[in-house]
Design an enzyme around this catalytic site. Structure first.
Site, PDB file in Angstrom:
ATOM      1  N   HIS A 313       0.829  -1.308   0.158  1.00 59.05           N
ATOM      2  CA  HIS A 313      -0.121   0.036  -0.030  1.00 59.05           C
ATOM      3  C   HIS A 313       0.819   1.302   0.026  1.00 59.05           C
ATOM      4  O   HIS A 313       1.864   1.318   0.521  1.00 59.05           O
ATOM      5  CB  HIS A 313      -0.899  -0.078   1.157  1.00 59.05           C
ATOM      6  CG  HIS A 313      -2.117   0.955   0.932  1.00 59.05           C
ATOM      7  ND1 HIS A 313      -1.911   2.283   1.393  1.00 59.05           N
ATOM      8  CD2 HIS A 313      -3.228   0.663   0.809  1.00 59.05           C
ATOM      9  CE1 HIS A 313      -2.926   2.854   1.277  1.00 59.05           C
ATOM     10  NE2 HIS A 313      -4.036   2.086   0.672  1.00 59.05           N
ATOM     11  N   ASP A 371      -7.877  -4.314  -0.492  1.00 57.40           N
ATOM     12  CA  ASP A 371      -8.563  -4.477  -2.004  1.00 57.40           C
ATOM     13  C   ASP A 371      -8.403  -6.027  -2.135  1.00 57.40           C
ATOM     14  O   ASP A 371      -9.326  -6.487  -3.140  1.00 57.40           O
ATOM     15  CB  ASP A 371      -7.811  -3.728  -3.187  1.00 57.40           C
ATOM     16  CG  ASP A 371      -7.710  -2.351  -2.719  1.00 57.40           C
ATOM     17  OD1 ASP A 371      -8.908  -1.687  -2.625  1.00 57.40           O
ATOM     18  OD2 ASP A 371      -6.656  -1.428  -2.708  1.00 57.40           O
TER      19      ASP A 371
END
Length: 432
Positions: A313, A371
């Site tokens: 991330h 995600d």
């Protein structure tokens, strides 16, 4: 924002006078150097592509500590909210600063549920799109069009207008997303039901038909509600900054949120979970679980151009706290639907196992992010891959509104006007 005891001094090697700049401290997180007078004092701007080291505002809504893997909504850890609150209580928190208590919660739930219907003319506007249009293209148009249907709440400088627009947007987004889906698959639109929960109502509008009564599965209902909570806000990301920048011009709230929807569509932002599922399907076509090792070897090869989607991330340098919660939800949903042995989900589990054990990924802190798991959960529920970002936009709407309201209420806010380092041709004359 409070003035720190120390100041920053900028010195120049060409002998120009040094400049002292004030330093401000927040309640938690890094201090900031106030450079607002830098150009007036030095004739120079700062250069920061992507604004990675620039604080564009002061905010009291969301705080992220990427090194610790911590996410706070108004001071509350995301783990506690996901386990002890529902999405509409979280919306109330983001908008008002405190969790609703007793009757406040009931009144807010009722207020939102009573505004879930959209103007009937919206369905005729929707029919102007091609049936095979991407849902995000449709949703961008629908959200922007709300200002034409609800023009009694478009004055961004009027607090009452902003409140009405906020309730309308939060309430109507599930209806618009489900309408975009139904239109694409050629099924009749399902009107909302006020007695259902926010997440339950969305599932019914998505998967119910007039042919029979739709019964909301409580496990799936809770999964959707958790997805909404985990995506409700995430500080000054690309789409939130877009909403703030757009709103800084004084445009109406619906237009500002539509700008956020458009920004979120990008695969590097809201489209990440869609890209993750596409990656899994590509590996499945290559041979599935038996090819995972070969795929991971390609990922490690910088010259292969192969990327591992859904891992790592931009902000979190530790495990994404939302991913842990989504992992639990993922296991619950797959068990409820009997999909533990589904080839694509087995493939995802093998990718997860390797990434958590392989030194290459562990040393680079490439942990599975939210995600990765949210895409798996949504696919299991039956949501098509091209609608994943639409779900994200639905959940993030309240964060965008909270950030927009905060900006408008800030006496220091100004219309956004980034600067540039010009590298084009200097002044020249036309020779003819």
């Amino acid at each position: 924002m409070k003035l720190a005891e120390n100041k920053a001094t900028l010195s120049f090697s060409d002998g120009s006078p040094s400049i002292e700049m004030p330093v401000y401290s927040g309640n938690i997180g890094p201090d900031v150097i106030d450079i607002r007078k830098l150009y007036a004092q030095s004739g120079m701007f700062t250069y920061d592509p992507g604004f990675l080291s620039t604080a564009s505002c002061q905010s009291a809504i969301t705080y992220i500590d990427g090194d610790k893997g911590e996410l706070l909504y108004r001071g509350y850890p995301i783990e506690q909210l996901a386990n002890k609150a529902d999405y509409l209580d979280t919306c109330y928190l983001l908008l008002n600063g405190e969790l609703p208590v007793g009757q406040q919660s009931k009144d807010f739930h009722k207020l939102v549920n009573n505004h879930t219907m959209v103007n009937e003319q919206m369905q005729f506007f929707l029919r102007g799109f091609r049936r095979d249009a991407h849902p995000m293209a449709v949703l961008t148009g629908l959200v922007g069009a709300l200002s034409a249907f609800y023009h009694d709440s478009t004055d961004i400088n009027n607090p009452e207008h902003r409140h009405i627009a906020a309730i309308r947007l939060i309430a109507k987004m599930p209806t618009l997303v489900s309408m975009a889906y139904k239109y694409g698959v050629g099924q009749p639109f399902m009107y909302p039901r006020n007695e259902l929960s926010y997440a339950g109502n969305f599932l019914r509008m998505m998967f119910g038909t007039p042919c029979e009564e739709y019964k909301v599965n409580p496990v799936l209902e809770r999964a959707m509600d958790r997805i909404f909570i985990l995506h409700a806000d995430h500080e000054q990301n690309a789409s939130t900054s877009t909403v703030r920048l757009c709103g800084s011009s004084g445009t109406n709230p619906f237009a500002a949120i539509a700008a956020g929807v458009a920004c979120l569509w990008g695969p590097a932002h809201g489209g990440a979970n869609e890209a993750c599922l596409n990656m899994l399907e590509d590996i499945q076509k290559m041979g599935g679980v038996s090819k995972v090792g070969e795929f991971m070897s390609q990922v490690k090869d910088k010259n292969s151009g192969v990327k591992l989607m859904g891992f790592g991330h931009r902000v979190y340098k530790n495990y994404d706290p939302r991913a842990k919660l989504m992992q639990e939800t993922c296991d619950e949903v797959l068990k409820e639907l009997g999909l533990e042995n589904d080839p694509l989900f087995k493939l995802a589990k093998e990718l997860e196992r390797i990434a958590l054990e392989d030194e290459y990924f562990v040393s680079r802190k490439l942990y599975p992010n939210v995600d990765f798991y949210s895409g798996i959960v949504q696919r299991a529920i039956g949501i098509p891959v091209n609608l994943f970002t639409g779900i994200f936009a639905l959940a993030r709407t309240v964060g965008w509104i909270a950030q927009l309201n905060e900006m408008i209420s800030d006496p220091e806010y100004k219309i956004g006007r980034p600067r540039q380092l010009f590298v084009g041709s200097p002044r020249r004359d036309v020779q003819r």
